[in-house]
Design a protein around this motif. Structure first.
Motif, short mmCIF file in Angstrom:
data_model
loop_
_atom_site.label_atom_id
_atom_site.label_comp_id
_atom_site.label_asym_id
_atom_site.label_seq_id
_atom_site.Cartn_x
_atom_site.Cartn_y
_atom_site.Cartn_z
N ILE A 104 0.83 -1.21 0.00
CA ILE A 104 0.00 0.00 0.00
C ILE A 104 0.87 1.25 0.00
N ALA A 105 1.90 1.24 0.85
CA ALA A 105 2.78 2.41 0.93
C ALA A 105 3.63 2.57 -0.33
N GLN A 106 4.19 1.47 -0.82
CA GLN A 106 5.10 1.51 -1.96
C GLN A 106 4.38 1.93 -3.25
N GLU A 107 3.19 1.37 -3.48
CA GLU A 107 2.47 1.64 -4.73
C GLU A 107 1.43 2.75 -4.59
N ARG A 108 1.41 3.43 -3.46
CA ARG A 108 0.50 4.55 -3.23
C ARG A 108 -0.96 4.14 -3.44
N VAL A 109 -1.33 3.01 -2.86
CA VAL A 109 -2.70 2.51 -2.95
C VAL A 109 -3.62 3.42 -2.15
N THR A 110 -4.72 3.83 -2.77
CA THR A 110 -5.66 4.73 -2.09
C THR A 110 -6.93 4.03 -1.61
N THR A 111 -7.21 2.83 -2.17
CA THR A 111 -8.48 2.16 -1.89
C THR A 111 -8.23 0.68 -1.65
N VAL A 112 -8.73 0.17 -0.53
CA VAL A 112 -8.49 -1.23 -0.21
C VAL A 112 -9.71 -1.81 0.50
N HIS A 113 -9.91 -3.10 0.29
CA HIS A 113 -11.01 -3.82 0.92
C HIS A 113 -10.46 -4.81 1.93
N PHE A 114 -11.16 -4.94 3.06
CA PHE A 114 -10.81 -5.96 4.05
C PHE A 114 -12.07 -6.67 4.52
N VAL A 115 -11.98 -7.97 4.68
CA VAL A 115 -12.95 -8.69 5.51
C VAL A 115 -12.70 -8.24 6.95
N PRO A 116 -13.74 -7.98 7.74
CA PRO A 116 -13.52 -7.45 9.09
C PRO A 116 -12.50 -8.20 9.94
N SER A 117 -12.52 -9.54 9.89
CA SER A 117 -11.56 -10.30 10.71
C SER A 117 -10.13 -10.04 10.25
N MET A 118 -9.91 -9.90 8.94
CA MET A 118 -8.57 -9.60 8.44
C MET A 118 -8.20 -8.15 8.72
N LEU A 119 -9.18 -7.26 8.73
CA LEU A 119 -8.91 -5.87 9.09
C LEU A 119 -8.35 -5.79 10.50
N GLN A 120 -8.92 -6.56 11.41
CA GLN A 120 -8.44 -6.54 12.79
C GLN A 120 -6.99 -7.02 12.89
N VAL A 121 -6.64 -8.03 12.10
CA VAL A 121 -5.25 -8.51 12.08
C VAL A 121 -4.35 -7.45 11.46
N PHE A 122 -4.81 -6.84 10.38
CA PHE A 122 -4.01 -5.80 9.69
C PHE A 122 -3.72 -4.64 10.63
N LEU A 123 -4.71 -4.24 11.43
CA LEU A 123 -4.52 -3.10 12.34
C LEU A 123 -3.52 -3.39 13.45
N GLN A 124 -3.24 -4.67 13.70
CA GLN A 124 -2.22 -5.05 14.69
C GLN A 124 -0.81 -4.98 14.11
N GLU A 125 -0.70 -4.90 12.79
CA GLU A 125 0.59 -4.82 12.13
C GLU A 125 1.18 -3.42 12.34
N PRO A 126 2.40 -3.33 12.90
CA PRO A 126 2.99 -2.01 13.18
C PRO A 126 3.07 -1.12 11.94
N ALA A 127 3.27 -1.71 10.76
CA ALA A 127 3.43 -0.91 9.55
C ALA A 127 2.10 -0.34 9.06
N ALA A 128 0.98 -0.78 9.62
CA ALA A 128 -0.32 -0.33 9.13
C ALA A 128 -0.51 1.17 9.30
N VAL A 129 0.04 1.72 10.37
CA VAL A 129 -0.16 3.14 10.65
C VAL A 129 0.41 4.01 9.54
N ARG A 130 1.43 3.52 8.85
CA ARG A 130 2.06 4.30 7.77
C ARG A 130 1.16 4.39 6.53
N CYS A 131 0.14 3.55 6.46
CA CYS A 131 -0.76 3.56 5.30
C CYS A 131 -1.72 4.75 5.34
N GLY A 132 -1.83 5.38 6.52
CA GLY A 132 -2.74 6.50 6.63
C GLY A 132 -2.38 7.67 5.74
#
Length: 612
Positions: free
Chosen positions: A272-300
């Motif tokens: 997401i950061a490297q390719e400048r992705v602006t739009t992404v879909h998550f299944v809620p359970s995977m979203l919760q795992v993604f939000l635990q990833e330290p690098a997720a905050v940089r996607c903001g």
């Protein structure tokens, strides 16, 4: 404390009207007594379903080719460092489409596509649509038996493979689009979903429905030329349809995740950061795992919108999302039988006890009905029915099942249908729908739609099994079987039997062998009396021999929630599944500093194997 004044007044009104109806016609069944006044009836049937919008009667390939003409040199697809312009993507799709037409592809015919996620997959899907045929996605990672069933049931005129793509690549480039006229009522794709009878069923979706859905999405979210959409959903699931085609109809870029990448939150965050992705879909359970990833905050800094669908979105996930990302979050809902999504809600207010699935999209009606197909009052639970342009044509070669689920719409024009979802919902006072659960044995686990009956049928086909049932415990599938008299069998043999017929996400985490299935006094299966399963190592495996194995054993035990793990214990046999695998890999990365893909765990699911 429990009810506000307007709610009490509405309920008093319902009671009064019910009594008036009974007095006026005492001979009628009480279930036919109308309790809604004209205003409330108009609100739930008409006002909240006033979604009429003018949508051009077009098809996916037409809209794509028009976009190619507008932005031929813009980047259309990005995959593993390789970029394709709209012109190049169109030329490649045209070459393959001509080859497919030579082999008989055309309107009302099916073409299977058996390719891993790649730029070539995008080319193949567009090529099939350009011929007028509908594409049937076939996941190459599915068990051979399931692939064989899908191909036998769909009866495609051919299967697009990497060899066919290589053959089409040798053809002379031709910028001219094919002169194929496709009716908007023709099928665009056929996606197979889990079936309660033990057989997957193919949902046939027409261009008219998916075009309505995509143009609504563009009107609501407004992708621009500098937007990029991440394509990470496997092509056999309907969310992939808007990931593939929405950006390509609007001049945006499509960033394709590598195979297996959708399970790896660290990879997704970096992509997401490297390719400048602006739009992404998550299944809620995977979203919760993604939000635990330290690098997720940089996607903001790059994300502009995040979409959730596939299962109920927990309020705590919304709260956690706001802490990590300052980005709009949207909750969408829809079954495969209705062109992906039929309702939407922006997660703007603080999350309450439930997160609404929202209001209907363009040209779509949502009805909350009782068993007699009468509208239920606001705040009262009923079954959700969907009507409108986005309904699928039905199930391929399953007229009986189609007639059962796609029924006559008593509130629409003559001849119109509505789809019975099996979802239990209610209207809230703001005109939004809240999801409450299911009315049948269909379940959603980690975003996957599963009919428990399909797994039970597969289990029952084992020659030594006389009875079988499957339930969900703690977000895991658990099977229970009764064996033939005198038979002794390792439960892992039964897991392997199921794994040979269904995808990984449908294989029970554990199978218990019982002397008999518990029954209620009236002879029905007593699911509540089925014994709980405890996931624990049997203690027979070897202990850790090195500091690295010791650390890994501890991490395995932590993620699985068990006391101890030997170096020989299989992660998945101890109750692990794909989402826990994602958490495990992330934990290993943070503890040992080792870059490890989720695929490695599937290939070597023990500590000893993983170390090697």
């Amino acid at each position: 404390d429990l009810f506000d004044r307007p709610t009490i007044e509405r309920m008093a009104g319902w009671l009064a009207r019910f009594l008036e109806e009974v007095l006026a016609a005492p001979e009628q069944p009480v279930s036919r007594a109308r309790i809604l006044d004209d205003a409330e009836l108009g609100r739930v049937l008409t006002d909240w379903n006033d979604t009429a919008a003018v949508v051009p009667d077009r098809t996916l390939p037409e809209l794509f080719e028009e976009q190619v003409a507008r932005t031929p040199d813009a980047t259309a697809v990005v995959f593993e460092g390789v970029e394709l312009s709209y012109r190049s993507l169109n030329e490649r799709a045209n070459r393959l489409a001509r080859l497919l037409i030579e082999r008989g592809a055309g309107p009302e015919r099916f073409v299977a596509v058996a390719l891993p996620r790649s730029a070539e997959l995008v080319v193949a899907l567009l090529a099939v649509l350009k011929t007028g045929a509908a594409y049937v996605p076939v996941d190459p990672d599915y068990p051979a038996d399931r692939i064989a069933y899908i191909l036998d049931d769909a009866a495609p005129m051919c299967v697009v493979t990497e060899e066919m793509l290589a053959e089409s690549a040798q053809a002379v480039a031709d910028e001219h689009d094919l002169p194929v006229v496709v009716d908007p009522g023709s099928p665009a794709y056929v996606i197979y979903t889990s079936g309660s009878t033990g057989r997957p069923k193919g949902v046939v979706v027409e261009h008219r429905g998916i075009v309505n859905r995509l143009l609504w999405m563009q009107d609501r979210f407004e992708l621009a030329g500098d937007d990029r959409v991440l394509q990470k959903t496997p092509s056999g699931f309907d969310v992939s349809v808007w990931e593939f085609f929405w950006p390509l109809l609007t001049g945006a870029g499509l960033v394709v995740a590598r195979p297996g990448g959708h399970r790896d939150p660290e990879y997704l965050a970096s992509l997401i950061a490297q390719e400048r992705v602006t739009t992404v879909h998550f299944v809620p359970s995977m979203l919760q795992v993604f939000l635990q990833e330290p690098a997720a905050v940089r996607c903001g800094g790059v994300l502009r919108r995040v979409v959730c669908s596939g299962e109920a979105l927990p309020p705590e996930a919304v709260d956690r999302f706001r802490q990590v990302l300052d980005v709009p979050l949207f909750n969408l809902y829809g079954p495969t039988e209705a062109s992906v999504d039929v309702s939407w809600w922006k997660c703007s207010a603080p999350a309450g006890t439930t997160v609404p699935i929202g209001r209907p999209v363009w040209n779509t009606q949502l009805y909350v009905l009782d068993e007699g197909l009468s509208p239920v009052p606001v705040g009262v639970a009923g079954e959700l029915y969907i009507a409108g342009v986005q309904l699928a044509r039905g199930y391929h070669q399953r007229p009986g099942l189609t007639a059962e689920r796609f029924v006559a719409d008593p509130y629409g024009a003559p001849g119109t249908r509505m789809y019975r979802t099996g979802d239990l919902v209610r209207w809230n006072t703001d005109g939004e729908i809240e999801y409450l659960g299911r009315t049948d044995d269909q379940v959603k686990i980690r975003g996957f739609r599963i009919e428990l009956g399909e797994i039970e049928t597969v289990l029952a086909t084992h020659p030594d099994v006389t009875q079988a049932t499957v339930i969900v415990r703690d977000d895991r599938l658990v099977g229970y079987v009764v064996l033939a008299d005198g038979v002794m069998l390792d439960p892992q043999v039964l897991r392997a039997h199921v794994a040979a017929a269904v995808p990984e996400y449908m294989v029970p985490s554990a199978i218990l062998i019982l002397d008999a299935l518990p029954l209620t006094p009236n002879g029905k299966l007593d699911r509540r009396a089925l014994p709980a399963v405890e996931f624990a190592a049997d203690g027979a495996g070897r202990g850790p021999r090195t500091p690295q194995e010791e650390v890994l054993c501890a991490v395995f035990a932590e993620i699985l929630g068990v006391e101890r793990v030997s170096i020989d214990d299989n992660f998945f046999e101890l109750g692990g599944h794909s989402l826990l695998a994602t958490r495990l890999v992330s934990r290993i990365r943070s503890v040992l500093g080792v870059e490890l893909g989720v695929r490695a765990l599937f290939e070597a699911p023990t500590v000893a194997g993983l170390v090697e």
